[in-house]
Design a protein around this motif. Structure first.
Motif, PDB file in Angstrom:
ATOM      1  N   GLU A 194       4.168  -7.274  29.537  1.00 14.82           N
ATOM      2  CA  GLU A 194       4.745  -8.299  30.416  1.00 14.82           C
ATOM      3  C   GLU A 194       3.787  -8.701  31.522  1.00 14.82           C
ATOM      4  OE1 GLU A 194       8.796  -7.427  31.509  1.00 14.82           O
ATOM      5  OE2 GLU A 194       9.318  -6.927  29.441  1.00 14.82           O
ATOM      6  N   LEU A 195       2.524  -8.857  31.144  1.00 20.12           N
ATOM      7  CA  LEU A 195       1.521  -9.250  32.133  1.00 20.12           C
ATOM      8  C   LEU A 195       0.908 -10.624  31.857  1.00 20.12           C
ATOM      9  CD1 LEU A 195      -0.191  -5.826  32.857  1.00 20.12           C
ATOM     10  CD2 LEU A 195       1.115  -7.216  34.472  1.00 20.12           C
ATOM     11  N   CYS A 196       1.478 -11.351  30.889  1.00 16.22           N
ATOM     12  CA  CYS A 196       1.063 -12.750  30.737  1.00 16.22           C
ATOM     13  C   CYS A 196       1.725 -13.553  31.856  1.00 16.22           C
ATOM     14  CB  CYS A 196       1.546 -13.311  29.392  1.00 16.22           C
ATOM     15  SG  CYS A 196       0.624 -12.718  27.964  1.00 16.22           S
ATOM     16  N   PRO A 197       1.146 -14.693  32.231  1.00 18.91           N
ATOM     17  CA  PRO A 197       1.831 -15.557  33.199  1.00 18.91           C
ATOM     18  C   PRO A 197       3.213 -15.912  32.646  1.00 18.91           C
ATOM     19  CG  PRO A 197      -0.368 -16.386  32.698  1.00 18.91           C
ATOM     20  CD  PRO A 197      -0.119 -15.240  31.767  1.00 18.91           C
ATOM     21  N   PRO A 198       4.238 -16.057  33.528  1.00 22.96           N
ATOM     22  CA  PRO A 198       5.617 -16.259  33.084  1.00 22.96           C
ATOM     23  C   PRO A 198       5.798 -17.345  32.021  1.00 22.96           C
ATOM     24  CG  PRO A 198       5.534 -16.051  35.463  1.00 22.96           C
ATOM     25  CD  PRO A 198       4.116 -16.027  34.981  1.00 22.96           C
ATOM     26  N   ASN A 199       5.112 -18.469  32.162  1.00 31.72           N
ATOM     27  CA  ASN A 199       5.301 -19.547  31.174  1.00 31.72           C
ATOM     28  C   ASN A 199       4.801 -19.140  29.783  1.00 31.72           C
ATOM     29  OD1 ASN A 199       2.677 -19.655  32.309  1.00 31.72           O
ATOM     30  ND2 ASN A 199       2.404 -21.745  31.577  1.00 31.72           N
ATOM     31  N   ILE A 200       3.706 -18.399  29.751  1.00 31.52           N
ATOM     32  CA  ILE A 200       3.172 -17.950  28.461  1.00 31.52           C
ATOM     33  C   ILE A 200       4.028 -16.838  27.884  1.00 31.52           C
ATOM     34  CG2 ILE A 200       1.140 -16.976  27.293  1.00 31.52           C
ATOM     35  CD1 ILE A 200      -0.564 -18.559  29.071  1.00 31.52           C
ATOM     36  N   GLN A 201       4.469 -15.955  28.763  1.00 27.62           N
ATOM     37  CA  GLN A 201       5.363 -14.873  28.376  1.00 27.62           C
ATOM     38  C   GLN A 201       6.579 -15.467  27.643  1.00 27.62           C
ATOM     39  OE1 GLN A 201       4.160 -11.769  29.310  1.00 27.62           O
ATOM     40  NE2 GLN A 201       5.817 -10.736  28.246  1.00 27.62           N
ATOM     41  N   LYS A 202       7.123 -16.523  28.253  1.00 28.32           N
ATOM     42  CA  LYS A 202       8.309 -17.206  27.725  1.00 28.32           C
ATOM     43  C   LYS A 202       8.000 -17.866  26.376  1.00 28.32           C
ATOM     44  CE  LYS A 202      12.359 -18.424  27.885  1.00 28.32           C
ATOM     45  NZ  LYS A 202      13.362 -19.324  28.111  1.00 28.32           N
ATOM     46  N   LYS A 203       6.872 -18.546  26.330  1.00 26.52           N
ATOM     47  CA  LYS A 203       6.482 -19.262  25.126  1.00 26.52           C
ATOM     48  C   LYS A 203       6.348 -18.294  23.941  1.00 26.52           C
ATOM     49  CE  LYS A 203       2.436 -21.615  23.630  1.00 26.52           C
ATOM     50  NZ  LYS A 203       1.117 -22.133  24.016  1.00 26.52           N
ATOM     51  N   ILE A 204       5.746 -17.156  24.187  1.00 31.59           N
ATOM     52  CA  ILE A 204       5.581 -16.169  23.119  1.00 31.59           C
ATOM     53  C   ILE A 204       6.941 -15.602  22.701  1.00 31.59           C
ATOM     54  CG2 ILE A 204       4.485 -13.983  22.442  1.00 31.59           C
ATOM     55  CD1 ILE A 204       2.199 -14.646  24.373  1.00 31.59           C
ATOM     56  N   ASP A 205       7.794 -15.332  23.693  1.00 32.14           N
ATOM     57  CA  ASP A 205       9.165 -14.858  23.417  1.00 32.14           C
ATOM     58  C   ASP A 205       9.875 -15.790  22.443  1.00 32.14           C
ATOM     59  OD1 ASP A 205       9.731 -12.551  24.792  1.00 32.14           O
ATOM     60  OD2 ASP A 205      10.334 -13.574  26.642  1.00 32.14           O
ATOM     61  N   VAL A 206       9.841 -17.074  22.791  1.00 30.72           N
ATOM     62  CA  VAL A 206      10.537 -18.084  21.995  1.00 30.72           C
ATOM     63  C   VAL A 206       9.991 -18.097  20.580  1.00 30.72           C
ATOM     64  CG1 VAL A 206      10.897 -20.576  21.731  1.00 30.72           C
ATOM     65  CG2 VAL A 206      11.136 -19.505  23.987  1.00 30.72           C
ATOM     66  N   LYS A 207       8.692 -18.096  20.480  1.00 24.57           N
ATOM     67  CA  LYS A 207       8.046 -18.171  19.177  1.00 24.57           C
ATOM     68  C   LYS A 207       8.383 -16.962  18.300  1.00 24.57           C
ATOM     69  CE  LYS A 207       3.909 -19.867  17.141  1.00 24.57           C
ATOM     70  NZ  LYS A 207       2.785 -20.746  17.399  1.00 24.57           N
ATOM     71  N   ILE A 208       8.348 -15.786  18.904  1.00 25.45           N
ATOM     72  CA  ILE A 208       8.635 -14.574  18.139  1.00 25.45           C
ATOM     73  C   ILE A 208      10.093 -14.556  17.680  1.00 25.45           C
ATOM     74  CG2 ILE A 208       8.884 -12.060  18.364  1.00 25.45           C
ATOM     75  CD1 ILE A 208       6.274 -12.097  19.939  1.00 25.45           C
ATOM     76  N   THR A 209      10.999 -14.951  18.576  1.00 22.44           N
ATOM     77  CA  THR A 209      12.422 -14.999  18.222  1.00 22.44           C
ATOM     78  C   THR A 209      12.627 -15.950  17.050  1.00 22.44           C
ATOM     79  OG1 THR A 209      12.833 -14.737  20.576  1.00 22.44           O
ATOM     80  CG2 THR A 209      14.737 -15.256  19.205  1.00 22.44           C
ATOM     81  N   GLU A 210      11.947 -17.092  17.133  1.00 21.91           N
ATOM     82  CA  GLU A 210      12.020 -18.097  16.085  1.00 21.91           C
ATOM     83  C   GLU A 210      11.572 -17.523  14.741  1.00 21.91           C
ATOM     84  OE1 GLU A 210       9.316 -21.684  16.263  1.00 21.91           O
ATOM     85  OE2 GLU A 210      10.775 -22.128  17.860  1.00 21.91           O
ATOM     86  N   ILE A 211      10.432 -16.891  14.745  1.00 20.43           N
ATOM     87  CA  ILE A 211       9.880 -16.335  13.502  1.00 20.43           C
ATOM     88  C   ILE A 211      10.828 -15.305  12.900  1.00 20.43           C
ATOM     89  CG2 ILE A 211       8.049 -14.884  12.528  1.00 20.43           C
ATOM     90  CD1 ILE A 211       6.154 -16.123  14.598  1.00 20.43           C
ATOM     91  N   ILE A 212      11.342 -14.442  13.770  1.00 19.14           N
ATOM     92  CA  ILE A 212      12.210 -13.374  13.278  1.00 19.14           C
ATOM     93  C   ILE A 212      13.516 -13.962  12.717  1.00 19.14           C
ATOM     94  CG2 ILE A 212      13.552 -11.337  13.947  1.00 19.14           C
ATOM     95  CD1 ILE A 212      11.242 -10.533  15.756  1.00 19.14           C
TER      96      ILE A 212
END
Ligand code: MHO
Length: 209
Positions: A181-199
């Protein structure tokens, strides 16, 4: 003709290296991160006997995208450099704060930035040291991308790369930072969304054998 980008490397010590690696891994322009030992005199240090070295991170970066100066800013803003030895619960010489330099220009930039921090934090002493980089000894595999390795799902999404590939991987450096959880918040969020999508989209579900 294709030319490879001008890559540079920088080494910093700022406490436990699991975290240090994650601090730099998500920055735009940072391509690779490796944890290791530097700043001391012992040859071939190991985690349980690192001698006088400090836990460090080596950052390989594309200087067209990020500068040493910017890396210094991240160094200062991401840890408590007023502690003589260590960060939070981690106390000891191995956790000291160091900017390693590869020549006069980097030493100059490091000194200027240190001076600036010293003025900012008037009441306290900036203990971070500046020293020329001697040998950087990469640490054992189990310490590389430590935060990422705590998240097997992420490793799986990357295709369970062999260790050497994982250590070189740009994506792994980024996801290691995400895992901590050390990416900047916007990137953290973007990766979250993408991973949720893939799963969601569908890992094949094993229902019967
Ligand atoms: N307090 C940390 C230190 C690890 S760091 C690689 C721990 O969990 O052991 O020095």
């Amino acid at each position: 003709p294709t030319t490879s980008p001008p890559l540079k490397s920088a080494v910093f010590a700022l406490g436990c290296f699991w975290r240090s690696e994650a601090v730099f891994g998500c920055l735009n322009g940072v391509l690779q991160t490796t944890v290791g030992y530097a700043g001391g005199s012992k040859t071939n240090p190991e985690y349980r006997s690192l001698g006088d070295h400090a836990e460090s991170v080596q950052v390989v970066y594309d200087e067209r995208l990020i500068s040493f100066r910017q890396l210094l800013e991240v160094f200062w803003s991401s840890h408590d450099y007023r502690q003589v030895f260590g960060q939070g619960p981690d106390v000891g010489n191995q956790y000291r704060s160091i900017i390693f330099t590869n020549g006069t220009e980097e030493s100059r930039l490091a000194s200027v930035s240190k001076g600036r921090e010293q003025t900012k934090s008037k009441s306290s002493i900036v203990t971070a040291q500046i020293q020329p980089l001697g040998t950087f000894y990469p640490a054992e595999p189990e310490h590389q991308k430590f935060e990422l390795k705590r998240r097997p799902v992420l490793l799986q999404l990357m295709g369970n790369l062999p260790e050497e590939e994982l250590e070189r991987s740009h994506l792994a450096a980024k996801l290691n930072s995400y895992a901590a959880e050390l990416c900047p918040p916007n990137i953290q969020k973007k990766i979250d969304v993408k991973i949720t999508e893939i799963i969601k989209k569908g890992w094949p579900i094993l229902s019967d054998l």
